[in-house]
Scaffold this motif. Structure first.
Motif: not given
Length: 255
Positions: A10-11, A16-19
């Motif tokens: 999850k982390e 990855l989503r937060n770049y």
């Protein structure tokens, strides 16, 4: 173990989503690239900027200058960017109250701390050695006298100091709910290390040597007793801080 793996996954997805991985990779790659380039072309740039009536005597740069730039840029740029990116590693969960939900679902608090720590250490490991590899490649390309002999120890010393700072950051994140106080915790640790280094007895064991003696070690191409002591103390403190973070988080009110 399943809880640890699931939370770590999850982390990774969240970062990855937060770049953050992308930003980290770009910054460390730029540092790795600029270190040999600035060493090679800085004398040429200075000569072009100086008036013809002024003479500046500069020695021809060597591969040592490239690594001096790398150690300096890593201390002043790379590590700071890493700490800034991951300073709020627990604060968002505190704000949203998501940790309470995870713990009530059966996720152990120890798994949370270990997953956070694993993420920090993994990011530093990959980014740092990637940056070092880029520097090594371009240094070998631009400097004919370049050699890898005696290079691993100063590189590993700085890497070890980075692990210690991340362990301090992890403890700060466990202790404080704020996004910025963990960063201040690391800053306070570094300041205390510099002040304590004045005392001869502490100097002999101070982990700060791992970040300040890199060029000296590279030139000498060997370590010494003081470096070995600092390395041992660094890893002892690092492990102790991770264990302390787990113990404190187990007792901490996360509601």
């Amino acid at each position: 173990m399943k809880g640890f793996s699931a939370f770590l996954g999850k982390e990774v997805k969240e970062q990855l989503r937060n770049y953050k991985f992308l930003i980290l990779g770009i910054v460390f790659a730029i540092v790795g690239l600029l270190s040999p380039l600035s060493s090679k072309f800085l004398p040429v740039l200075l000569e072009s900027l100086v008036d013809d009536n002024i003479t500046i005597l500069l020695e021809d740069p060597t591969y040592i200058d490239s690594w001096i730039q790398f150690f300096s840029n890593t201390n002043q740029i790379s590590i700071i960017v890493l700490l800034l990116l991951f300073s709020p590693i627990l604060s968002k969960e505190y704000e949203k109250g998501s940790l309470v939900h995870m713990v009530t679902k059966g996720l152990s608090r120890q798994s949370i701390v270990l997953a956070k720590g694993t993420l920090l250490f993994f990011c530093w490991t990959v980014a740092y050695w990637m940056s070092g590899l880029i520097t090594w490649g371009y240094t070998h390309y631009y400097f004919s006298d370049s050699t890898a002999e005696g290079l691993f120890l100063p590189l590993f010393s700085l890497y070890s100091f980075g692990l210690l700072l991340l362990a301090v950051l992890l403890l700060g994140a466990v202790l404080f709910n704020s996004a910025f106080v963990p960063l201040l915790t690391v800053g306070g640790f570094v300041i205390v290390s510099f002040l304590a280094d004045i005392v001869p007895v502490i100097h002999e064991w101070n982990p700060l040597q791992l970040a300040t003696r890199n060029t000296e070690i590279l030139v000498l191409q060997e370590g010494d007793r003081l470096l070995a002591q600092a390395m041992g103390v660094s890893y002892f403190i690092c492990i102790g801080l991770v264990i302390l973070s787990i113990v404190i988080f187990r007792r901490k009110n996360i509601a």
